[in-house]
Motif scaffolding. Structure first.
Motif, PDB file in Angstrom:
ATOM      1  N   TYR A  30       0.820  -1.208   0.000  1.00  0.00           N
ATOM      2  CA  TYR A  30       0.000   0.000   0.000  1.00  0.00           C
ATOM      3  C   TYR A  30       0.848   1.250   0.000  1.00  0.00           C
ATOM      4  N   CYS A  31       0.179   2.385  -0.313  1.00  0.00           N
ATOM      5  CA  CYS A  31       0.944   3.601  -0.554  1.00  0.00           C
ATOM      6  C   CYS A  31       1.302   4.362   0.715  1.00  0.00           C
ATOM      7  N   GLY A  32       0.615   4.084   1.803  1.00  0.00           N
ATOM      8  CA  GLY A  32       0.986   4.732   3.060  1.00  0.00           C
ATOM      9  C   GLY A  32       0.378   6.098   3.284  1.00  0.00           C
ATOM     10  N   ILE A  35      -5.048   9.317   3.337  1.00  0.00           N
ATOM     11  CA  ILE A  35      -6.230   9.768   2.599  1.00  0.00           C
ATOM     12  C   ILE A  35      -6.607   8.810   1.474  1.00  0.00           C
ATOM     13  N   CYS A  36      -5.737   7.861   1.180  1.00  0.00           N
ATOM     14  CA  CYS A  36      -5.943   7.031  -0.005  1.00  0.00           C
ATOM     15  C   CYS A  36      -7.215   6.193   0.128  1.00  0.00           C
ATOM     16  N   GLN A  37      -8.019   6.198  -0.936  1.00  0.00           N
ATOM     17  CA  GLN A  37      -9.280   5.479  -0.911  1.00  0.00           C
ATOM     18  C   GLN A  37      -9.092   4.000  -1.292  1.00  0.00           C
ATOM     19  N   VAL A  38      -8.045   3.752  -2.058  1.00  0.00           N
ATOM     20  CA  VAL A  38      -7.858   2.416  -2.614  1.00  0.00           C
ATOM     21  C   VAL A  38      -7.158   1.487  -1.633  1.00  0.00           C
ATOM     22  N   CYS A  39      -6.184   2.048  -0.933  1.00  0.00           N
ATOM     23  CA  CYS A  39      -5.293   1.196  -0.148  1.00  0.00           C
ATOM     24  C   CYS A  39      -5.810   0.962   1.261  1.00  0.00           C
ATOM     25  N   ASP A  40      -5.337  -0.111   1.821  1.00  0.00           N
ATOM     26  CA  ASP A  40      -5.550  -0.389   3.223  1.00  0.00           C
ATOM     27  C   ASP A  40      -4.695   0.616   4.001  1.00  0.00           C
ATOM     28  N   LYS A 146       0.244   9.404  -9.945  1.00  0.00           N
ATOM     29  CA  LYS A 146      -0.963   8.904 -10.581  1.00  0.00           C
ATOM     30  C   LYS A 146      -1.925   8.355  -9.531  1.00  0.00           C
ATOM     31  N   HIS A 147      -1.355   7.659  -8.575  1.00  0.00           N
ATOM     32  CA  HIS A 147      -2.143   6.985  -7.552  1.00  0.00           C
ATOM     33  C   HIS A 147      -2.833   7.992  -6.635  1.00  0.00           C
ATOM     34  N   LEU A 148      -2.121   9.042  -6.274  1.00  0.00           N
ATOM     35  CA  LEU A 148      -2.684   9.986  -5.303  1.00  0.00           C
ATOM     36  C   LEU A 148      -3.465  11.107  -5.966  1.00  0.00           C
TER      37      LEU A 148
HETATM   38 ZN   LIG Z   1      -3.005   4.139  -2.016  1.00  0.00          ZN
END
Ligand SMILES: [Zn+2]
Lengths: 935, 241
Positions: A30-32, A35-40, A146-148
């Protein structure tokens, strides 16, 4: 649990031997960002309101770790490719970086880009590993952006020009460290930046400020390939370099290839080395082996002023072979010349950060407040370091920490950067902290995990403890302790009972620390690391938390405590008939100070049972001591000083020699006996994994200074064995009463200190303890303040079958490591104590200049070194001004150890008493020092 | 050395409790009565079974049960250095014995007295865990040969590095010198038939590590059963029933 199906499998391929390794790529990294909606987001570290996320290039981490450690730098993503590169290049930076990532207060997140299915890249044909890694960093940065999404700015920080250009081309926002730090608007941070080396993006405003004469000062280091082949062919020798603590222009390299130490003299031969570097050395031609010595003194134009310092208490504290008198007059044929060499290359640097202060200098005019200053380390082995600062005015009177960055052959000094300020120079707290930092002593408060291992307070002996069949109830026995006044961590107590048979039962009871400190707990790990308590003049840094040292384990009077006891039956002639060891419960009836115990024994009006016990013990102790001395134990002497400290201000009030009483010797005698008994027991049970303590016999070379001094006053010493030396020391009686003590002090400082070792690493004859003339010795009696004793307690408990031997004892290398660490910590603790005493001596004499008696201990060409018994210090007294060194007015008589005026009117010889004036002078602002002058 | 990163990833990207990718194929050697190839990551093992057949050496014949023999070899190209390996060195003799004993424990040998079963196992590629892979391959080959067994014995290893129990060590992890526990179980009967370890471990840690290896064995058993069922279906369809 089997997720192998969701893996995409790829293989990485190696070089010469084809190595095929599996490399699983994952979709659960995960991206850490919280606020990320996708990641745990359970492991997320980056804060929700972060508008900018930093991704660092490897070179940034490697060079700017001091900057990263500053709390101003946050919201950082560390890529696993960067971590890996840093680990391969510099382990200490790696550990610091890992520390940052593990620190809950900092927002550093590790992104395992190498295992993420979208960010893993394969090296392209013809692409170098470096380029591949740079590309991996850019790919990860792109993925993050891209992810954020566009709400967050992902900023790549790199000082590599090529990487920055490519990143910009690929649409990644990239900046150099300098421009990023500038954008933060905190000018102080800029001091933390490392000066860029060639090849990196240069700082716009950093025109080269190095000395204008760009001449080559040092010879170029040989490239690694040449060193490797040189080592192979035997023309170079590899080894760890040690700089002489007392002469920074003399170093030694222990080389296995020639089986001897190679000496390196002078700045140019040392060729930019630091203490602890692994270097490649080339031997000089044999005809240059000796004369170099005198060169070394001419060569250094730096002030090699010997400061007044604490008298050394062993050879480890004293300068090695730097005897200027000897050097100038020794004829090269008689002395065996030692191999001399020069450094051709550095295999591994031992750079870290250093404590010290800036050399006083005027404020520079203009230049945007940027000044180039020279940093002088407290550690004399470290050369001056050039730094750049924007806060010179602020730093001049401070103790600061500086890290080294580079040292090219054009500059006389290495360049480095400012790390942090400790405090005002001369301030007691600042200087004490410097002492701690210099000696690598951890003085932080104990962590909550460590404190969590402590039993709840108030603690008392439980019924379980009493019901334990392995724990003997000794509460009915009259046990007492004798310690220095005010001692709160009492780790030993004694008892002595007259048996009906006329024999004595003598017990030594030691705090049962291992009942509370269990192997593998955070508490134990912490104690292993600390190794020993450290005693500074005004404070103590404990190895174990206070509730244990001062309460639960401390064998205080009138409370029940757990102990580990060694109990002997002894005849009135102090012959040991039997020895037994047991865990016990005791209740001390009195905690005496040495003075109190002594007073009771001396005062015939006291006839209570306790005093009788004391007298009996003292009688036994005297016999034991006598017997030990007959066997050849050395009664050595050291000049320990004691301060009286103001309880309010912690400033020293009075200073004097530590007085040793009979009561001290009595306690010491029984502690020695207990240690020896325990050493025998554990070694019998565990021949290969016991922790023992040995004291190597001094070599003749080490005793040379003592013999020379003795010969000069017409005394011949027999040093063939410890027994012979002990006897000749006994016979060394001069006209004045202090003479014998002085000779003993000189003898003591010729010897090295005892060390811990693992019994499996050496053969039994090497276990010998020279000073005590004991074939076996260990430390059992102070588990509250020494970790070695904790280890020995565990060994003894296992030997008695009370508990299992902890697993580390099955692993000899690990045990050896523990012994090495204990020696290192021990040594540092001692150095710190000495430094602390030196510091307080300086503070004490600041307003109290004094005239006192001193003894000459060494003759030099321009004066002599004196020892001041009253204050335990020694230092140089100059007969001629230092500038006219060796002007011919004074001549030295090596044979007689005498310095004479040319006309013969005045002469001074070794061991002579002189009167000196002692005062604190300040030759440069903020640099006070003690000075001795002849009256 | 760091074998498990603070992020909880092993050197090859697995998490501590994850096995490498496994793959099995039945019937790789057409001449043999039963054969199989078994792969655990880069470890690749081939097994062939001959028998039950007449005992070749009469003096070895057992009157109440079948004689099980096993030969383990490592191909010269199985490791990176491609060295020539002597036959019957101590290590192969030991592994042969281990495989034979493990297989003997599940073969119903009393049903086939006065006969002989030969198991040949060869390591084609070695990357840690060869012992387990050999046992798994042998099980498959025996099943392929139609030899009656009480259960499918499966094996898996687990180790303990950086204070973490790790399932299915690969070569790099295996070379770390830490403990390596190889477990063989009969999954249906829930019995342990093989347990080997060549290091010391505190007993409570050992239990965790062994538990992990047992879990691994069960996962392999599930996979092996799937492979066999798939194989049977194919045989059925080929026969046209
Ligand atoms: Zn993420």
């Amino acid at each position: 649990m089997l997720q192998s199906k969701s893996f995409v499998r790829k293989t990485k391929q190696g070089k010469v031997v084809k190595v095929v390794r599996e490399h699983y790529l994952r979709d659960d990294i995960y991206c850490g960002a919280s606020i990320c909606q996708v990641c745990d987001s359970t492991g997320a570290r980056l804060s929700p309101d972060a508008s900018t996320i930093l991704i660092l290039d490897t070179n940034v981490v490697l060079n700017q770790i001091d900057l990263l450690e500053n709390p101003a730098i946050n919201e950082v993503v560390i890529l696993s490719v960067v971590l890996e590169e840093v680990k391969n290049k510099n382990l200490s930076v790696y550990n610091r970086l890992r520390g940052l990532c593990g620190n809950a207060l900092r927002k550093f997140f590790v992104f395992s880009n190498e295992y993420h299915k979208d960010t893993y890249i394969k090296a392209m044909v013809g692409e170098s590993p470096n380029d591949r890694n740079d590309r991996a960093i850019r790919v990860a940065a792109q993925w993050y952006q891209k992810h954020l999404g566009s709400a967050t700015r992902v900023l790549l920080i790199t000082n590599d020009r090529e990487n920055k250009r490519k990143a910009t081309e690929e649409g990644i926002i990239a900046e150099t460290v300098e421009s990023y730090v500038k954008s933060l608007g905190q000018p102080d941070l800029l001091d933390l930046l490392v000066q860029p080396a060639a090849g990196d993006v240069s700082m716009e405003d950093a025109e080269d400020m190095r000395p204008s004469k760009k001449k080559v000062i040092y010879s170029e280091h040989k490239p690694m390939s040449e060193i490797t082949s040189g080592l192979h062919r035997g023309i170079y020798h590899q080894g760890k370099l040690r700089v002489n603590r007392y002469n920074p222009f003399e170093a030694y390299v222990g080389s296995e290839s020639i089986g001897d130490e190679i000496i390196i003299y002078g700045r140019s031969n040392m060729n930019r080395v630091f203490d602890g570097d692994i270097v490649a050395v080339e031997l000089l031609p044999r005809d240059q082996w000796h004369e170099e010595k005198s060169l070394s003194i001419v060569d250094d134009d730096e002030d090699e002023d010997d400061n007044v310092h604490l008298a050394p208490s062993s050879a480890d504290d004293a300068p090695r072979t730097t005897n200027i008198v000897q050097a100038s007059s020794a004829d090269s044929t008689s002395a065996p010349s030692r191999p001399t060499g020069r450094v051709v290359g550095i295999i591994k640097r031992n750079w870290h950060s250093y404590c010290g202060s800036l050399e006083p200098m005027p404020m520079p005019a203009g230049n945007g407040g940027i000044a180039h200053a020279l940093f002088v380390s407290k550690d004399r082995r470290v050369p001056k370091i050039r730094i750049q600062t924007r806060q010179l005015g602020n730093l001049l009177d401070k103790r600061i920490i500086v890290a080294v960055d580079s040292w090219d052959c054009l500059s006389r000094y290495p360049s480095g950067h400012y790390v942090r300020t400790i405090g005002q120079i001369g301030d007691r707290d600042t200087e004490s902290e410097v002492v701690l930092i210099e000696n690598d002593i951890d003085s932080r408060p104990f962590s909550s995990q460590v404190l969590g291992c402590l039993p709840p307070i108030p603690w008392s002996v439980s019924t379980d403890d009493l019901a334990n069949p392995n724990r003997q109830d000794l509460r009915h026995i009259r046990v007492f302790s004798v310690d220095p006044p005010g001692c709160r961590d009492i780790d030993d107590a004694l008892h002595c009972t007259l048996l009906p048979s006329g024999n004595f039962e003598v017990g030594v009871h030691i705090a049962d620390v291992t009942n509370f400190v269990h192997p593998g707990t955070p508490l134990d790990d912490e104690a292993t690391q600390r190794g020993t308590s450290v005693y500074l003049v005004e404070r103590r840094i404990d190895m174990l938390p206070k509730p244990l040292t001062e309460d639960i384990c401390s064998l205080r009077a009138d409370v029940e405590r757990l102990a580990f006891s060694v109990i002997w039956e002894m005849t009135p002639e102090a012959e040991i008939i039997s020895t037994r060891y047991t865990k016990s419960v005791i209740k001390s009836c009195a905690a005496l100070s040495y003075v109190e115990a002594q007073a009771r024994m001396d005062d015939s009006r006291f006839n209570d049972p306790l005093t009788t016990d004391l007298r009996n013990m003292n009688t036994l102790a005297k016999i034991m001591r006598q017997r030990r001395i007959e066997k050849g134990a050395l009664t050595l002497a050291s000049a320990e000083v004691k301060f009286q400290i103001d309880t309010e201000t912690h400033d020293p009030l009075d200073i004097g020699m530590y007085q040793i009483r009979e009561a001290n010797q009595m306690v010491e005698e029984f502690m020695l006996a207990a240690n020896i008994s325990v050493a025998e027991k554990i070694l019998k049970q565990f021949p290969v994994c016991s922790l023992l303590r040995r004291h190597p016999s001094p070599t003749r070379e080490m005793l040379e200074p003592l013999l020379r001094t003795a010969a000069a006053v017409g005394l011949s010493l027999d040093v063939s064995s410890s027994k012979a030396l002990a006897d000749s020391l006994d016979h060394a009686v001069g006209d004045d009463p202090y003479f014998n003590k002085l000779i003993r002090i000189l003898a003591t400082r010729c010897m090295t200190q005892a060390v811990y070792f693992c019994s499996g690493d050496l053969s039994p004859p090497e276990y010998h303890h020279y000073g005590l003339a004991a074939p076996l010795y260990t430390h059992f009696t102070s588990p509250i303040r020494r970790y070695a004793d904790v280890v020995v307690h565990r060994l003894l408990a296992a030997a008695l079958g009370l508990c299992k031997l902890p697993t580390i004892f099955q692993d000899r290398p690990q045990l050896t490591n523990i012994a090495d660490n204990l020696n290192y910590r021990h040594r540092n603790a001692q150095m710190a104590s000495r430094a602390s005493v030196e510091l307080h001596t300086l503070i004490y004499f600041r307003n109290r200049p004094v005239d006192t008696e001193a003894r000459i201990v060494k003759i030099r060409s321009n004066g002599f070194i004196v020892f001041v018994p009253k204050f335990g210090i020694e230092g140089p007294v100059y007969l001629t001004a230092r500038s006219e060194k060796g002007s011919g007015e004074w001549t030295v008589d090596e044979q007689q150890q005498k310095v004479k005026k040319a006309d013969g009117s005045v002469s001074y010889s070794v061991l002579q008493t002189v009167h000196v004036h002692l005062e604190v002078v300040e030759p440069q602002p903020n640099r006070p020092k003690l000075q001795l002058t002849l009256i | 050395m760091e074998y498990v990163s603070p992020e909880g990833l092993r050197l090859d990207g697995r998490r501590p409790m994850e096995m490498r990718q496994i793959r099995a194929e039945v019937g790789a050697v057409s001449k043999a009565d039963g054969s199989a190839v078994f792969e655990m990551g880069n470890t690749k093992v081939i097994a062939a079974v001959y028998g039950p057949r007449e005992v070749q050496n009469r003096s070895q014949q057992l009157n109440d049960q079948a004689l099980v023999r096993c030969e383990y070899t490592m191909s010269n190209f199985s490791t990176g250095d491609r060295m020539r390996r002597p036959k019957g060195d101590r290590r192969s003799t030991e592994i042969s014995l281990v495989i034979r004993q493990t297989m003997e424990a599940c073969i119903l040998t009393h049903l086939m007295p006065r006969s002989q079963i030969d198991i040949f196992v060869q390591v084609l590629q070695a990357d840690g865990g060869t012992r387990s892979a050999c046992i798994n391959a042998a099980t498959l080959a025996l099943a392929d040969a139609g030899i009656p067994m009480s259960d499918l014995v499966t094996s898996c290893s687990a180790g303990y590095l950086n204070s973490t129990p790790l399932l299915d060590l690969n070569y790099v992890e295996d070379s770390a010198g830490g403990p390596d526990v190889t477990v063989g179980i009969l999954p249906k009967l829930d019995k342990v038939t093989l347990l080997q370890m060549d290091a010391k471990l505190p007993i409570d840690t050992f239990e965790n590590v062994m538990q992990l290896a047992t879990e691994g064995c069960k996962a392999i058993a599930n996979y092996i059963r799937e492979v066999l069922q798939e194989n049977t279906k194919q045989l059925e369809s080929r026969r046209g029933t």
